[in-house]
Every structure is written in C-alpha cells, then in structure tokens.
Motif scaffolding. Structure first.
Motif, PDB file in Angstrom:
ATOM      1  N   LEU A   4      25.506  -3.001  27.264  1.00 52.11           N
ATOM      2  CA  LEU A   4      24.836  -1.728  27.434  1.00 52.11           C
ATOM      3  C   LEU A   4      25.725  -0.598  26.930  1.00 52.11           C
ATOM      4  O   LEU A   4      26.938  -0.606  27.134  1.00 52.11           O
ATOM      5  N   TYR A   5      25.114   0.366  26.273  1.00 52.12           N
ATOM      6  CA  TYR A   5      25.848   1.517  25.753  1.00 52.12           C
ATOM      7  C   TYR A   5      26.152   2.466  26.897  1.00 52.12           C
ATOM      8  O   TYR A   5      25.253   2.860  27.646  1.00 52.12           O
ATOM      9  N   LEU A   6      27.419   2.830  27.043  1.00 50.85           N
ATOM     10  CA  LEU A   6      27.831   3.811  28.036  1.00 50.85           C
ATOM     11  C   LEU A   6      28.199   5.092  27.315  1.00 50.85           C
ATOM     12  O   LEU A   6      28.993   5.074  26.373  1.00 50.85           O
ATOM     13  N   ASP A   7      27.625   6.195  27.747  1.00 51.05           N
ATOM     14  CA  ASP A   7      27.904   7.486  27.149  1.00 51.05           C
ATOM     15  C   ASP A   7      29.399   7.789  27.291  1.00 51.05           C
ATOM     16  O   ASP A   7      29.934   7.736  28.403  1.00 51.05           O
ATOM     17  N   GLY A   9      31.110  10.461  27.334  1.00 49.95           N
ATOM     18  CA  GLY A   9      31.452  11.612  28.157  1.00 49.95           C
ATOM     19  C   GLY A   9      31.275  11.376  29.649  1.00 49.95           C
ATOM     20  O   GLY A   9      32.025  11.900  30.466  1.00 49.95           O
ATOM     21  N   THR A  10      30.273  10.577  30.009  1.00 49.27           N
ATOM     22  CA  THR A  10      29.966  10.364  31.429  1.00 49.27           C
ATOM     23  C   THR A  10      30.200   8.944  31.894  1.00 49.27           C
ATOM     24  O   THR A  10      30.196   8.680  33.086  1.00 49.27           O
ATOM     25  N   TRP A  11      30.391   8.024  30.961  1.00 45.99           N
ATOM     26  CA  TRP A  11      30.553   6.592  31.234  1.00 45.99           C
ATOM     27  C   TRP A  11      29.362   6.078  32.039  1.00 45.99           C
ATOM     28  O   TRP A  11      29.473   5.289  32.962  1.00 45.99           O
ATOM     29  N   ASP A  12      28.168   6.559  31.652  1.00 47.73           N
ATOM     30  CA  ASP A  12      26.933   6.196  32.328  1.00 47.73           C
ATOM     31  C   ASP A  12      25.940   5.675  31.289  1.00 47.73           C
ATOM     32  O   ASP A  12      26.088   5.917  30.092  1.00 47.73           O
ATOM     33  N   LEU A  13      24.923   4.979  31.765  1.00 42.58           N
ATOM     34  CA  LEU A  13      23.886   4.470  30.873  1.00 42.58           C
ATOM     35  C   LEU A  13      23.166   5.624  30.200  1.00 42.58           C
ATOM     36  O   LEU A  13      23.104   6.730  30.730  1.00 42.58           O
ATOM     37  N   THR A  14      22.612   5.350  29.038  1.00 42.98           N
ATOM     38  CA  THR A  14      21.832   6.345  28.316  1.00 42.98           C
ATOM     39  C   THR A  14      20.630   5.650  27.694  1.00 42.98           C
ATOM     40  O   THR A  14      20.568   4.419  27.655  1.00 42.98           O
ATOM     41  N   LEU A  15      19.669   6.431  27.215  1.00 42.08           N
ATOM     42  CA  LEU A  15      18.458   5.877  26.622  1.00 42.08           C
ATOM     43  C   LEU A  15      18.519   5.983  25.109  1.00 42.08           C
ATOM     44  O   LEU A  15      19.104   6.905  24.557  1.00 42.08           O
ATOM     45  N   ASP A  16      17.849   5.032  24.441  1.00 41.26           N
ATOM     46  CA  ASP A  16      17.750   5.094  22.983  1.00 41.26           C
ATOM     47  C   ASP A  16      16.505   5.904  22.606  1.00 41.26           C
ATOM     48  O   ASP A  16      15.817   6.457  23.472  1.00 41.26           O
ATOM     49  N   ALA A  17      16.194   5.959  21.322  1.00 38.00           N
ATOM     50  CA  ALA A  17      15.055   6.746  20.840  1.00 38.00           C
ATOM     51  C   ALA A  17      13.726   6.249  21.401  1.00 38.00           C
ATOM     52  O   ALA A  17      12.788   7.019  21.564  1.00 38.00           O
ATOM     53  N   ARG A  19      13.241   5.226  24.398  1.00 42.81           N
ATOM     54  CA  ARG A  19      13.301   5.441  25.842  1.00 42.81           C
ATOM     55  C   ARG A  19      13.636   4.169  26.617  1.00 42.81           C
ATOM     56  O   ARG A  19      13.338   4.038  27.788  1.00 42.81           O
ATOM     57  N   SER A  20      14.288   3.229  25.948  1.00 42.70           N
ATOM     58  CA  SER A  20      14.811   2.027  26.599  1.00 42.70           C
ATOM     59  C   SER A  20      16.300   2.230  26.839  1.00 42.70           C
ATOM     60  O   SER A  20      16.919   3.098  26.218  1.00 42.70           O
ATOM     61  N   ILE A  21      16.882   1.428  27.716  1.00 49.63           N
ATOM     62  CA  ILE A  21      18.318   1.518  27.931  1.00 49.63           C
ATOM     63  C   ILE A  21      19.011   1.147  26.627  1.00 49.63           C
ATOM     64  O   ILE A  21      18.713   0.119  26.023  1.00 49.63           O
ATOM     65  N   ALA A  22      19.926   1.999  26.179  1.00 50.34           N
ATOM     66  CA  ALA A  22      20.593   1.810  24.889  1.00 50.34           C
ATOM     67  C   ALA A  22      21.562   0.627  24.938  1.00 50.34           C
ATOM     68  O   ALA A  22      22.203   0.369  25.952  1.00 50.34           O
ATOM     69  N   ILE A  23      21.647  -0.066  23.819  1.00 50.35           N
ATOM     70  CA  ILE A  23      22.557  -1.199  23.643  1.00 50.35           C
ATOM     71  C   ILE A  23      23.638  -0.770  22.646  1.00 50.35           C
ATOM     72  O   ILE A  23      23.357  -0.189  21.603  1.00 50.35           O
ATOM     73  N   ALA A  24      24.887  -1.059  22.970  1.00 48.29           N
ATOM     74  CA  ALA A  24      25.999  -0.732  22.068  1.00 48.29           C
ATOM     75  C   ALA A  24      25.994  -1.695  20.889  1.00 48.29           C
ATOM     76  O   ALA A  24      25.696  -2.872  21.034  1.00 48.29           O
ATOM     77  N   THR A  25      26.331  -1.184  19.716  1.00 49.81           N
ATOM     78  CA  THR A  25      26.383  -2.003  18.514  1.00 49.81           C
ATOM     79  C   THR A  25      27.800  -2.027  17.964  1.00 49.81           C
ATOM     80  O   THR A  25      28.647  -1.215  18.320  1.00 49.81           O
ATOM     81  N   TYR A  26      28.045  -2.961  17.079  1.00 46.74           N
ATOM     82  CA  TYR A  26      29.345  -3.149  16.441  1.00 46.74           C
ATOM     83  C   TYR A  26      29.698  -1.912  15.641  1.00 46.74           C
ATOM     84  O   TYR A  26      28.825  -1.360  14.985  1.00 46.74           O
ATOM     85  N   PRO A  27      30.911  -1.428  15.608  1.00 45.01           N
ATOM     86  CA  PRO A  27      32.102  -1.846  16.318  1.00 45.01           C
ATOM     87  C   PRO A  27      32.283  -1.127  17.667  1.00 45.01           C
ATOM     88  O   PRO A  27      33.209  -1.412  18.399  1.00 45.01           O
ATOM     89  N   TYR A  28      31.368  -0.166  17.973  1.00 43.52           N
ATOM     90  CA  TYR A  28      31.500   0.554  19.246  1.00 43.52           C
ATOM     91  C   TYR A  28      31.449  -0.407  20.427  1.00 43.52           C
ATOM     92  O   TYR A  28      32.119  -0.194  21.433  1.00 43.52           O
ATOM     93  N   GLU A  29      30.683  -1.461  20.298  1.00 44.30           N
ATOM     94  CA  GLU A  29      30.575  -2.456  21.378  1.00 44.30           C
ATOM     95  C   GLU A  29      31.955  -3.013  21.753  1.00 44.30           C
ATOM     96  O   GLU A  29      32.305  -3.104  22.931  1.00 44.30           O
TER      97      GLU A  29
END
Length: 116
Positions: A4-7, A9-17, A19-29
């Motif tokens: 799951l992508y964590l923002d 700035g807040t280290w909290d979940l965020t939504l993608d475009a 409106r689903s919970i965002a998933i982190a992608t390579y290389p940020y993952e």
C-alpha cells in the motif's frame, strides 16, 4: 509483491485517481519498504522479534554514535527482500542538536539506486 502507498508527509494511506486505496509502484515500493524496516522497533515484528532497531534500549534518551546507528539502518535495509531486493545500503547520518537526520542510499539487485 505489492504494498500500500503511504503518503510521505503523513505516513498514512491515500487514494488513487479511481478512489481506491493507492498501491506503491517500483521503485518507490522498495524505498517505502526500507523506510518501514528502519522504523521497526526491535521486538515489534510478530513473526521475527529479532528484527528492528533497538530504539527502546539503545537509542531513546541516549545519543549512540552515528556509525552504530548507520550499521543498524543498513542491516535493516538489506533485510528487505521484495523483488528486486536491496543488495547494499549506505546510511549517511548527522546529529542536528537532538535530532537525527540523513538518508540511506540503497542499491537494488537490478542496479537501481534509491535514496530513503
């Protein structure tokens, strides 16, 4: 492996475009997984209580040498086994008054370099 992508700035979940919970992608993952590993308190992981940084016993209320801290962070960084995994890590830390700042430069198995 998806995470799951964590923002940042807040280290909290965020939504993608969509409106689903965002998933982190390579290389940020991989960078996020390294950051999570370095934030882990020793004994906090339920299935491997030997992992983590000994914040409670060795860090809080003390000022351990930067090289000791860097070694702990580097050990946690190379423990990240998502694909591609972290093959090497170099922590560059600096005490600023009572705060610790710095970054961990990680090289992944495929040669990608990420800064955490």
């Amino acid at each position: 492996m998806a995470t799951l992508y964590l923002d940042p700035g807040t280290w909290d979940l965020t939504l993608d475009a969509g409106r689903s919970i965002a998933i982190a992608t390579y290389p940020y993952e991989q960078a996020q997984t390294v950051a999570n590993a370095c934030r882990l308190w020793r004994g906090e992981a339920p299935f491997n209580t030997d992992r983590g940084i000994p914040y409670e016993t060795e860090v809080l209320g003390k000022q351990p040498p930067q090289r000791i801290l860097a070694g702990w962070y580097e050990t946690e960084a190379v423990s990240v086994g998502s694909s591609p995994s972290v093959s090497s890590a170099i922590a560059v830390l600096q005490y600023d008054s009572r705060a610790l700042t710095g970054q961990i430069q990680c090289t992944l198995d495929d040669g990608t370099v990420i800064n955490v």
